[in-house]
Scaffold this motif. Sequence first.
Motif, mmCIF file in Angstrom:
data_model
loop_
_atom_site.group_PDB
_atom_site.id
_atom_site.type_symbol
_atom_site.label_atom_id
_atom_site.label_comp_id
_atom_site.label_asym_id
_atom_site.label_seq_id
_atom_site.Cartn_x
_atom_site.Cartn_y
_atom_site.Cartn_z
ATOM 1 N N VAL A 118 0.371 -0.884 -0.129
ATOM 2 C CA VAL A 118 -0.443 0.184 -0.558
ATOM 3 C C VAL A 118 0.805 0.979 0.241
ATOM 4 C CG1 VAL A 118 -1.405 1.293 1.356
ATOM 5 C CG2 VAL A 118 -1.743 -1.337 1.190
ATOM 6 N N ALA A 119 1.323 0.932 0.485
ATOM 7 C CA ALA A 119 2.766 2.548 0.663
ATOM 8 C C ALA A 119 3.462 2.661 -0.548
ATOM 9 C CB ALA A 119 4.389 2.242 1.842
ATOM 10 N N ALA A 120 3.906 1.721 -0.847
ATOM 11 C CA ALA A 120 4.519 1.503 -2.603
ATOM 12 C C ALA A 120 3.673 1.732 -3.344
ATOM 13 C CB ALA A 120 5.253 0.367 -2.853
ATOM 14 N N TYR A 121 2.378 1.727 -3.555
ATOM 15 C CA TYR A 121 1.494 2.696 -4.086
ATOM 16 C C TYR A 121 0.746 4.247 -3.861
ATOM 17 C CZ TYR A 121 -2.952 3.357 -6.155
ATOM 18 O OH TYR A 121 -4.551 3.935 -7.120
ATOM 19 N N PHE A 122 1.199 4.236 -3.222
ATOM 20 C CA PHE A 122 1.328 5.345 -2.911
ATOM 21 C C PHE A 122 2.397 6.336 -3.367
ATOM 22 C CE2 PHE A 122 -2.459 4.941 -0.549
ATOM 23 C CZ PHE A 122 -3.464 5.768 -0.311
ATOM 24 N N VAL A 123 3.510 5.760 -3.173
ATOM 25 C CA VAL A 123 4.647 6.675 -3.966
ATOM 26 C C VAL A 123 4.546 6.699 -5.450
ATOM 27 C CG1 VAL A 123 7.187 6.463 -3.653
ATOM 28 C CG2 VAL A 123 6.482 6.240 -1.700
ATOM 29 N N SER A 124 3.564 5.403 -5.516
ATOM 30 C CA SER A 124 4.160 5.199 -6.846
ATOM 31 C C SER A 124 2.573 6.361 -7.413
ATOM 32 C CB SER A 124 3.407 4.124 -7.316
ATOM 33 O OG SER A 124 2.211 3.784 -7.589
ATOM 34 N N MET A 125 1.967 6.728 -6.888
ATOM 35 C CA MET A 125 1.028 7.438 -7.925
ATOM 36 C C MET A 125 2.108 8.937 -7.755
ATOM 37 S SD MET A 125 -2.025 6.890 -4.735
ATOM 38 C CE MET A 125 -3.095 8.048 -5.747
ATOM 39 N N SER A 126 2.750 9.490 -6.763
ATOM 40 C CA SER A 126 3.528 10.440 -6.960
ATOM 41 C C SER A 126 4.569 10.541 -8.043
ATOM 42 C CB SER A 126 4.746 11.337 -5.242
ATOM 43 O OG SER A 126 2.829 11.661 -4.676
ATOM 44 N N ALA A 127 5.298 9.457 -8.483
ATOM 45 C CA ALA A 127 6.402 9.033 -9.326
ATOM 46 C C ALA A 127 5.524 9.287 -10.532
ATOM 47 C CB ALA A 127 6.969 7.897 -9.147
ATOM 48 N N ARG A 128 4.191 8.511 -11.235
ATOM 49 C CA ARG A 128 3.651 9.116 -11.802
ATOM 50 C C ARG A 128 2.710 10.385 -12.548
ATOM 51 N NH1 ARG A 128 1.353 4.124 -10.030
ATOM 52 N NH2 ARG A 128 -0.919 5.315 -9.165
ATOM 53 N N ALA A 129 2.998 11.470 -11.053
ATOM 54 C CA ALA A 129 2.368 12.424 -11.417
ATOM 55 C C ALA A 129 3.732 13.422 -11.623
ATOM 56 C CB ALA A 129 2.288 13.122 -9.806
ATOM 57 N N GLY A 130 4.978 12.687 -11.524
ATOM 58 C CA GLY A 130 6.350 13.698 -12.290
ATOM 59 C C GLY A 130 7.341 14.347 -11.490
ATOM 60 N N LEU A 131 7.027 13.653 -9.853
ATOM 61 C CA LEU A 131 8.149 13.897 -8.843
ATOM 62 C C LEU A 131 9.347 13.059 -9.433
ATOM 63 C CD1 LEU A 131 6.259 14.231 -5.817
ATOM 64 C CD2 LEU A 131 6.304 15.764 -7.415
ATOM 65 N N SER A 132 10.830 13.425 -9.464
ATOM 66 C CA SER A 132 11.711 12.702 -9.213
ATOM 67 C C SER A 132 12.224 12.161 -8.637
ATOM 68 C CB SER A 132 12.736 13.622 -9.699
ATOM 69 O OG SER A 132 13.420 14.599 -8.059
ATOM 70 N N GLY A 133 13.072 10.596 -8.707
ATOM 71 C CA GLY A 133 13.090 10.033 -7.406
ATOM 72 C C GLY A 133 13.880 10.890 -6.502
ATOM 73 N N TYR A 134 14.466 12.295 -6.702
ATOM 74 C CA TYR A 134 15.469 12.567 -5.305
ATOM 75 C C TYR A 134 14.105 13.148 -4.222
ATOM 76 C CZ TYR A 134 17.452 16.707 -2.593
ATOM 77 O OH TYR A 134 18.449 17.092 -1.652
ATOM 78 N N ASP A 135 13.196 13.866 -4.911
ATOM 79 C CA ASP A 135 11.844 14.412 -4.618
ATOM 80 C C ASP A 135 11.253 13.061 -4.163
ATOM 81 O OD1 ASP A 135 12.428 16.766 -5.535
ATOM 82 O OD2 ASP A 135 11.073 16.720 -7.158
ATOM 83 N N LEU A 136 11.079 12.091 -4.064
ATOM 84 C CA LEU A 136 10.679 11.040 -4.013
ATOM 85 C C LEU A 136 10.725 10.270 -2.764
ATOM 86 C CD1 LEU A 136 9.856 8.901 -7.206
ATOM 87 C CD2 LEU A 136 7.998 10.471 -5.752
ATOM 88 N N ALA A 137 12.477 10.871 -3.160
ATOM 89 C CA ALA A 137 13.036 9.924 -1.416
ATOM 90 C C ALA A 137 12.860 11.137 -0.399
ATOM 91 C CB ALA A 137 14.433 9.966 -1.827
ATOM 92 N N SER A 138 12.637 12.213 -0.926
ATOM 93 C CA SER A 138 12.876 12.881 0.416
ATOM 94 C C SER A 138 11.716 13.614 1.033
ATOM 95 C CB SER A 138 13.626 14.777 -0.244
ATOM 96 O OG SER A 138 14.313 14.901 -0.741
ATOM 97 N N LEU A 139 9.754 12.738 0.251
ATOM 98 C CA LEU A 139 9.295 12.420 1.207
ATOM 99 C C LEU A 139 8.999 12.156 1.387
ATOM 100 C CD1 LEU A 139 7.234 14.380 -2.199
ATOM 101 C CD2 LEU A 139 7.341 15.236 0.469
#
Length: 237
Positions: A65-86
């Motif tokens: 479930v956590a991975a799914y939510f992170v993937s939602m932000s990834a599909r919205a265009g956030l970079s890997g750095y932004d995802l890791a920071s969040l």
Amino acid sequence: MGAKGFAVDLNKPLVFQVGHLGDAYEEWVHQPIISNKGPRFFESDVLELFTKTVWWVIPTVWLPVAAYFVSMSARAGLSGYDLASLVGLGLLLWTFMEYTLHRFLFHMRTQSYWANTAHYLLHGCHHKHPMDSLRLVFPPVATAILSIPVYNLVKLISTPTTTPALFGGVLMGYVIYDCTHYYLHHGQPAKGMTQKLKKYHLNHHYRMQNKGFGITSSLWDVVFGTRPSSLVAEKKR
């Protein structure tokens, strides 16, 4: 012996008994029974089943479930750095939530019938029977219900694009918390950080129940002055 002569019968289902203790509940629930065999909660076998959860259910259910939510932000265009920071920020946010929930909700004082009953189900049962392995982690249904206001809180402090990744980090923090909590009770760390965490947490259970509310970290205990003084003195020696 409880309020007005009431005594809890440990051989009968406990949940609907503890409320009758009134203001004696606080003392009763913090007198632990050290046994790997947990008590019966309900007369109903169906209700009883829903009170028990094996530890590995937590990562199995919530990490995807956590991975799914992170993937939602990834599909919205956030970079890997932004995802890791969040995700990292979400983990930090969880440690604060862990502390505040444990200190102010799990350890609130109750004395009315239904307040005692609710507290026992939420956290009191863990202090009364700290080695009950099937009631140490949160049942997924309860976590799902509690996650709704948490998600709405995260929405207030983030944007539509960043909310999913931040919430995913919070969920990951929760998984780490529940698995760590289980290990601190049932694992046997010989040295290192896990041994220190185990000592810190067992001190909360058996010596100073109004101190040491952090499970995965003592950070917020230090910030808010609830780190046990004996451990502070020990560290200075």
